[in-house]
Design an enzyme around this catalytic site. Structure first.
Site, PDB file in Angstrom:
ATOM      1  N   ASP A  16      35.330 -11.225 -50.699  1.00  0.00           N
ATOM      2  CA  ASP A  16      33.966 -11.324 -51.222  1.00  0.00           C
ATOM      3  C   ASP A  16      33.891 -10.553 -52.537  1.00  0.00           C
ATOM      4  OD1 ASP A  16      31.299 -11.805 -51.474  1.00  0.00           O
ATOM      5  OD2 ASP A  16      30.685 -10.814 -49.622  1.00  0.00           O
ATOM      6  N   ASP A 110      31.436 -17.019 -54.684  1.00  0.00           N
ATOM      7  CA  ASP A 110      31.954 -15.653 -54.697  1.00  0.00           C
ATOM      8  C   ASP A 110      32.598 -15.195 -53.399  1.00  0.00           C
ATOM      9  OD1 ASP A 110      29.568 -15.650 -53.319  1.00  0.00           O
ATOM     10  OD2 ASP A 110      28.862 -13.752 -54.155  1.00  0.00           O
ATOM     11  N   GLU A 111      32.854 -16.091 -52.454  1.00  0.00           N
ATOM     12  CA  GLU A 111      33.512 -15.648 -51.224  1.00  0.00           C
ATOM     13  C   GLU A 111      34.283 -16.785 -50.584  1.00  0.00           C
ATOM     14  OE1 GLU A 111      31.013 -14.716 -47.829  1.00  0.00           O
ATOM     15  OE2 GLU A 111      29.321 -15.719 -48.767  1.00  0.00           O
TER      16      GLU A 111
END
Length: 415
Positions: A16, A110-111
């Site tokens: 993350d 983003d993850e």
């Protein structure tokens, strides 16, 4: 092999990015390093999208109204954001992940989850691979990420949250109960505000409390499916595996106006803007849309949606717009005060797998080629370098007071 591995029994990572949008902005504006930075809309209806940890110390968090965030942290710098830049950084990061393992399941920009069970011989155990990825992301992108290492997706995701910011946490199978059971019940997947309220009324404050309640009791309280799932998770049981590169189900954008709008011409222009952006995203991902839908939210927050399936799938902004406009016009609204409009492309199919049928009178090289040329110009000169003449702002144009850039709705998959 020698002694026990630091990550014995673990093959799953949850990676993350830390305060992703804000971190990318600080990379672009190094003079802001170490200061509170907020990415989001401004004005009365602006909402925080991301914030640096310096801003979070004041209580600022995503989805908070920007006005309130600035009351909490008046020294913060507010930036509007640049989705194209964030998407480019995300693509580079995901490419790095795929260089380690083909089993990468992105959840958002983003993850992602990674299954690194096949990479151990080359790069070491899951913890070593996690550290390797953290170093590579920082060296190549100038941002930090946090990594959770575990034997299940659920525990790996919790571990990455605990490791933030800029850390790595390993939870081996033998340590799962000690890690899980002290956590609040709200940490469990599927526990929203209402479910948490029900559990707290039952006196279940921690995951350990919940784990020791019979599954049937939970099922009576929150429903058969939810109760059974929560009972399994409370004991660390999560059979879900990493599913690489699930196809996108939809893509779209929406805009909340700075003030309520009742002029159809303004709505039409906004629909065109959103349709162009949505179609650009389809072309960038190699998708065609079979269905176009619109979303309209009125001043009283009443929200309606309408959709139409196309005869031929498309990635052409003008075609998306014409469908969206027809859907809006069919509502027959008479100067209704509108707070938000959105355009979404749905039922996506791979562009290369679907032959494009030319309409009667249509040239082989037409609107789509023009939009592809605009895409190339945008990559070279920046977003908005080429746009429909209707969207050019003229001096004295005041029909969308307080307008912000549209809020993107990235595809997000349930872990």
């Amino acid at each position: 092999m020698g002694g026990a591995s630091r990550a014995e029994g673990c093959s799953l990572l949850h990676v993350d990015m830390d305060a992703f949008f804000a971190s990318v902005e600080v990379r672009r504006h190094p003079e802001l390093a170490g200061t509170p930075v907020i990415v989001g809309g401004q004005g009365n209806r602006g909402v925080v999208t991301s914030a640096t940890y310096e801003a979070r110390r004041y209580g600022v968090h995503a989805a908070m109204p920007t006005a309130r965030a600035l009351r909490l942290c008046p020294t913060a710098t507010v930036l509007p954001g640049d989705l194209a830049l964030y998407a480019e950084v995300s693509r580079s990061v995901m490419a790095l992940f795929r260089s380690v393992t083909p089993l990468v399941e992105p959840l958002s920009l983003d993850e992602a989850f990674l299954d690194v069970s096949g990479a151990g011989r080359r790069l070491g155990d899951a913890a070593q691979i996690g550290e390797y990825l953290r170093a590579r992301v920082f060296d190549e992108q100038g941002i930090t990420c946090s990594v959770g290492v575990a034997g299940t997706k659920f525990v790996a995701k919790l571990a990455s949250t605990r490791a933030k910011p800029d850390g790595l946490l390993v939870v081996r199978p033998a340590e799962v109960m000690d890690f899980l059971h002290p956590l609040p019940v709200g940490a469990l997947w599927g526990v929203g505000a209402k479910t948490e309220e029900v559990l707290l009324r039952l006196g279940l404050r921690t995951v350990g409390d919940l784990a020791h309640v019979p599954a049937r009791t939970l099922q009576r309280a929150v429903g058969a499916a939810a109760g059974g799932a929560l009972h399994e998770l409370a004991w660390g049981r999560d059979p879900r595996r990493v599913v690489p590169d699930e196809p996108e189900k939809s893509a779209g954008h929406e805009e909340t106006f700075g003030t309520d709008v009742d002029d159809p011409a303004v709505i039409h222009r906004e629909l065109l803007r959103l349709a162009e952006r949505t179609a650009g995203r389809l072309r960038a991902g190699g998708w065609l849309a079979r269905t176009v839908s619109i979303k309209v939210r009125f001043a009283d927050f009443t929200t309606i949606t309408r959709s139409r399936t196309l005869d031929v799938p498309t990635d052409v902004g003008q075609e998306v717009y014409e469908t969206a406009r027809a859907l809006f016009d069919a509502l027959g609204l008479d100067r209704a005060r509108i707070r938000l409009v959105g355009v979404r492309a749905e039922r996506l199919v791979q562009a290369g797998a679907t032959p494009r049928q030319l309409e009667l009178g249509e040239r082989e090289h037409g609107r789509r080629d023009a939009e592809l040329a605009a895409d190339r110009a945008a990559r070279r000169f920046g977003a908005g370098a080429v746009r429909p003449a209707t969207l050019l702002r003229h001096a004295g144009d005041r029909d969308t007071p307080g307008r912000r850039e549209p809020r993107t709705l990235p595809v997000r998959r349930t872990p």
